[in-house]
Design an enzyme around this catalytic site. Structure first.
Site, mmCIF file in Angstrom:
data_model
loop_
_atom_site.group_PDB
_atom_site.id
_atom_site.type_symbol
_atom_site.label_atom_id
_atom_site.label_comp_id
_atom_site.label_asym_id
_atom_site.label_seq_id
_atom_site.Cartn_x
_atom_site.Cartn_y
_atom_site.Cartn_z
ATOM 1 N N CYS A 130 45.598 28.004 39.578
ATOM 2 C CA CYS A 130 45.692 26.705 40.201
ATOM 3 C C CYS A 130 44.375 25.872 40.376
ATOM 4 C CB CYS A 130 46.529 26.610 41.526
ATOM 5 S SG CYS A 130 48.149 27.403 41.181
ATOM 6 N N ARG A 137 38.579 25.825 35.308
ATOM 7 C CA ARG A 137 37.909 26.713 36.392
ATOM 8 C C ARG A 137 39.012 27.099 37.633
ATOM 9 N NH1 ARG A 137 32.886 26.935 36.020
ATOM 10 N NH2 ARG A 137 32.632 27.715 38.018
ATOM 11 N N TRP A 158 48.679 26.982 36.656
ATOM 12 C CA TRP A 158 49.386 28.003 35.490
ATOM 13 C C TRP A 158 50.752 28.781 35.993
ATOM 14 C CZ3 TRP A 158 46.568 28.322 30.835
ATOM 15 C CH2 TRP A 158 46.988 29.222 29.789
ATOM 16 N N ASN A 179 46.815 26.660 46.304
ATOM 17 C CA ASN A 179 46.022 27.537 45.431
ATOM 18 C C ASN A 179 46.233 28.715 45.624
ATOM 19 O OD1 ASN A 179 44.384 28.966 43.401
ATOM 20 N ND2 ASN A 179 42.418 28.110 44.189
ATOM 21 N N GLY A 180 46.672 29.811 45.021
ATOM 22 C CA GLY A 180 46.757 31.159 45.751
ATOM 23 C C GLY A 180 48.260 31.714 45.535
ATOM 24 N N GLU A 239 31.543 44.306 25.926
ATOM 25 C CA GLU A 239 31.260 43.039 26.381
ATOM 26 C C GLU A 239 31.847 42.106 24.991
ATOM 27 O OE1 GLU A 239 30.887 39.183 28.056
ATOM 28 O OE2 GLU A 239 31.579 41.297 28.730
ATOM 29 N N LYS A 248 34.977 39.661 24.421
ATOM 30 C CA LYS A 248 34.864 38.368 24.124
ATOM 31 C C LYS A 248 35.774 38.088 23.000
ATOM 32 C CE LYS A 248 32.490 36.780 26.862
ATOM 33 N NZ LYS A 248 33.108 37.651 27.780
ATOM 34 N N GLU A 290 39.527 38.175 24.002
ATOM 35 C CA GLU A 290 40.059 36.965 24.988
ATOM 36 C C GLU A 290 40.080 35.744 24.279
ATOM 37 O OE1 GLU A 290 37.776 36.561 28.609
ATOM 38 O OE2 GLU A 290 36.049 36.881 27.537
ATOM 39 N N HIS A 294 35.935 62.353 19.498
ATOM 40 C CA HIS A 294 36.951 62.620 20.409
ATOM 41 C C HIS A 294 38.094 61.911 20.431
ATOM 42 C CE1 HIS A 294 34.150 65.541 22.466
ATOM 43 N NE2 HIS A 294 33.194 64.715 22.047
ATOM 44 N N LYS A 321 39.060 31.080 34.577
ATOM 45 C CA LYS A 321 37.835 31.202 34.852
ATOM 46 C C LYS A 321 37.338 32.188 36.085
ATOM 47 C CE LYS A 321 33.228 30.698 34.176
ATOM 48 N NZ LYS A 321 33.086 31.337 32.910
#
Length: 706
Positions: free
Chosen positions: A2, A33, A108, A135-136, A580, A584, A587, A603, A701
């Site tokens: 949100c 964001r 969302w 939002n939350g 990392e 990337k 996602e 292993h 984000k």
């Protein structure tokens, strides 16, 4: 997921088209964001090519008739809502308003399927007595909903947000002559979880009340004249005005009769320099990127703040007086520029941010590294250096990409400082209730500074007396405000969901912290000099690596685009690079990828290797180079055909292998160089697969709820 936005104008004449354009533009800035409860995203049923189907957007504006509102909702992106609104032939876009309140929301799906009925703003009743954007997560919404349904309230959606609007209506109907602020105080008292809310009501024309707990919320201020003060006092009101909050108890549990009343005092009004009300505009948002094009003067609300805007005046209230929070909120100046949140000549924000890394690392170092005398000075840590140096251990706490930056710098921290260093994923750290002691130093790393798990871990450590250090990219964020000290990485706004330049700047900031902490160790002087010399050349080396873009794009098209899985292997400093890089790729391109420590190959992971399994081996020169050579031999013995990231001029690599040759720097900095080809690789694979690079499905984000 949100993002909330509101616009209010007082004594500033604006037409409806301007108001709608302001709301929609604010929402479009928040699309990249917004916050999310990732587990809740299982409700979304999206295809690889249509990630926007889980998004709903909505706005609420004043109608032509006083006390009535117009609400528009749509499933899809902001552009879809814009088409719907401007296709309404009954709407007078030229109508002007001297004073007006409006709000908007992008969501969302977390509670309830994505649909117009589940999108915000939510209403209390068909008459729109109260409208809420949120939002939350409200964790006790089921209990509140059950109580309200028993009292006859009919719910129209499956969301947790609607219970806020219905609760406001119930408390309003149950009280006589209650003020808007006191009403929302009573509402907030009932809520559990993390939230930022904005509420408007037909019963309180031209007023808006906003509150936050856990989720970020800021207020932008735009005036023609200078304000009387550059801060806003926190007000505590009088006991009678807050009678509902203090005396009537809790909706779910009765009030404790032994609990003392809270004494409040009145604070000054938000006026101009001459003491009179003035034309003013307010912008409320989840993130500064939504307001920067309108104003750079903002104030950040703290947890449990309740802000009200009425007749051009802003007032901030709290439920408790003596809770250790400052009694005023400073109006700060944003350093962000509008151009920084625009794509410019690039196709995607992520591409732009990858190419900004030569500049972003310079900004991280600017004014902090003296290349002449080989010293590092981080002003935010200076007063706490003796405490940090004598601590018994350093504990890094972070999530996702930020956690990988901690992995990347752990070895150099231990080498330079000789202080034991632990790494903790914030969510697991909280689940285990990890023992923390007063002589620990806990470092919290977050790009946004609003990551919910990291903030909760921070508060956990504060309660136990540890020194808490924040590493964040966002001035004024919760982590930057609540830690004892810290470092802003100064990478600039990062809009793309997949973090790129923030990772390299976090990496660099942590490395500089290690250099500063070890400045009193003569035995490490030569090592520090070597690292700082290479810091000077780092921007140039990054530019040289970015020049490989066309080569990497061709490699992706030839070898990787159609693959379903990918393994990345490295060792030592490059373990974090592999983790990392794998993150990337997964996602952005939705390809399964896994970062593997090369020392663990025998292993288990070696069973995956055959001629059909694509492998990327990070094999740049450092003290562990011979051991990585051994891993290469193991892969090739199983008919593997690895792509090797190696240094320029490395003659030990056979011509039979496809290579990506990058500049060589000191070992602890090599990870910054090596991650760039993997960032470019993830970008090009995603583009060739036709997915939305800046807005990958099911991700956000800034994850601002647990």
């Amino acid at each position: 997921m949100c993002g909330i936005f509101a616009y209010l104008n007082y004594l500033v004449e604006k037409d409806r088209k301007f108001i709608l354009d302001t709301l929609l533009t604010g929402l479009s800035r928040l699309e990249y964001r917004v916050s999310a409860l990732i587990l809740g995203l299982r409700l979304c049923r999206v295809s690889q090519m249509t990630p926007v189907s889980c998004i709903t957007v909505g706005v609420a504006i004043d109608s032509d008739k006083e006390g009535e509102f117009l609400i528009y909702k749509e499933v899809g992106k902001v552009s879809s809502l814009k088409k719907k609104i401007f296709a309404d032939k009954n709407l007078d876009f030229q109508k002007t308003f001297v004073s007006h309140t409006s709000m908007a929301h992008t969501r969302w799906a977390t509670h309830g399927q994505p649909s117009e009925r589940n999108s915000h703003p939510h209403r209390s009743d068909p008459q729109n007595s109260f409208l809420v954007v949120h939002n939350g997560i409200i964790t006790n919404y089921k209990e509140l909903r059950a109580v309200l349904e028993k009292k006859g309230y009919v719910f129209e959606s499956d969301t947790d947000t609607e219970c806020i609007a219905k609760l406001a209506k119930y408390l309003y109907d149950s009280s006589k002559n209650i003020g808007f602020v006191s009403l929302i105080k009573a509402v907030v008292k009932e809520l559990e979880g993390a939230f930022a809310i904005i509420v408007k009501s037909k019963h309180y024309p031209n007023q808006v009340v906003a509150a936050r707990r856990g989720s970020p919320l800021l207020i932008g201020v735009k005036t023609a004249k200078k304000l009387k003060v550059d801060f806003v006092d926190v007000e505590f009101g009088n006991v009678e005005a807050d009678k509902l909050v203090e005396e009537e108890g809790n909706l779910l549990t009765p009030n404790d009769p032994q609990h003392p009343k809270i004494i409040r005092t009145q604070s000054r009004a938000f006026l101009s320099e001459d003491g009179l009300p003035q034309p003013i505009e307010y912008f409320l948002a989840s993130d500064p990127s939504a307001v920067v094009e309108h104003t750079k003067r903002v104030l950040y609300l703290e947890d449990n703040d309740i802000a009200t805007i009425n007749e051009g005046e802003l007032h901030i209230h709290r439920l408790k007086r003596d809770d250790g929070i400052s009694s005023f909120r400073n109006i700060q100046t944003l350093e962000m520029e509008l151009a920084e949140i625009m794509k410019g000549s690039f196709d995607h924000f992520m591409q732009k941010e990858i190419y900004e890394q030569p500049e972003s690392v310079v900004n991280t170092m600017r004014g902090r590294v003296n290349f002449d005398d080989h010293t590092v000075n981080l002003g935010g840590l200076k007063s706490y250096l003796p405490t940090i140096r004598r601590c018994r251990r350093i504990v890094f706490v972070a999530c996702g990409t930020s956690f990988h930056s901690c992995i990347a710098t752990r070895a150099i921290f231990e080498e330079l400082t000789e202080i034991p260093t632990n790494l903790e994923l914030a969510s697991d750290f909280l689940d285990r209730r990890t023992p923390i002691f007063r002589d620990d130093v806990c470092i919290f790393v977050s790009q946004s500074g609003e990551t919910a798990d990291t903030i909760l871990a921070l508060r956990y450590c504060l309660e136990r007396g540890a020194l808490c250090v924040g590493i964040t990219n966002t001035v004024g964020s919760s982590i930057s405000r609540e830690t004892h000290c810290g470092v802003h990485i100064n990478a600039g706004p990062e809009i793309g969901v997949a973090s790129t330049k923030a990772y390299t700047s976090q990496y660099l900031a942590l490395l500089m912290m290690a250099l500063m902490l070890s400045a009193d160790r003569i035995s490490m002087a030569e090592r520090r000099k070597q690292i700082i010399d290479d810091l000077y050349n780092l921007p140039k080396r990054i530019k040289e690596t970015l020049a490989l873009d066309a080569e990497i794009r061709g490699l992706c098209e030839e070898k990787l685009v159609k693959e379903k899985s990918l393994l990345l292997m490295g060792r030592g400093f490059q373990n974090a690079t592999c983790l990392e890089g794998a993150l990337k790729i997964k996602e952005l391109s939705y390809m399964h990828s896994e970062g593997i420590l090369a020392g663990e190959l025998k292993h288990g992971p070696l069973a995956l290797i055959d001629e059909n399994m694509p492998v990327i081996l990070v094999m740049t020169k450092d003290s562990l180079y011979p051991k990585v050579q051994s891993a290469l031999q193991q892969v090739t013995a199983r008919k593997g055909h690895p792509i090797i990231i190696c240094n320029e001029g490395d003659t030990n690599i056979s011509n039979q292998f496809r290579t990506i040759r990058v500049p060589q720097v000191v070992d602890c900095l090599q990870g910054i160089i090596n991650i760039i080809p993997l960032q470019l690789m993830s970008y090009h694979i995603a583009v060739k697969r036709g997915v939305d690079v800046d807005f990958p499905r099911n991700l956000a984000k800034s994850v601002t709820v647990e």
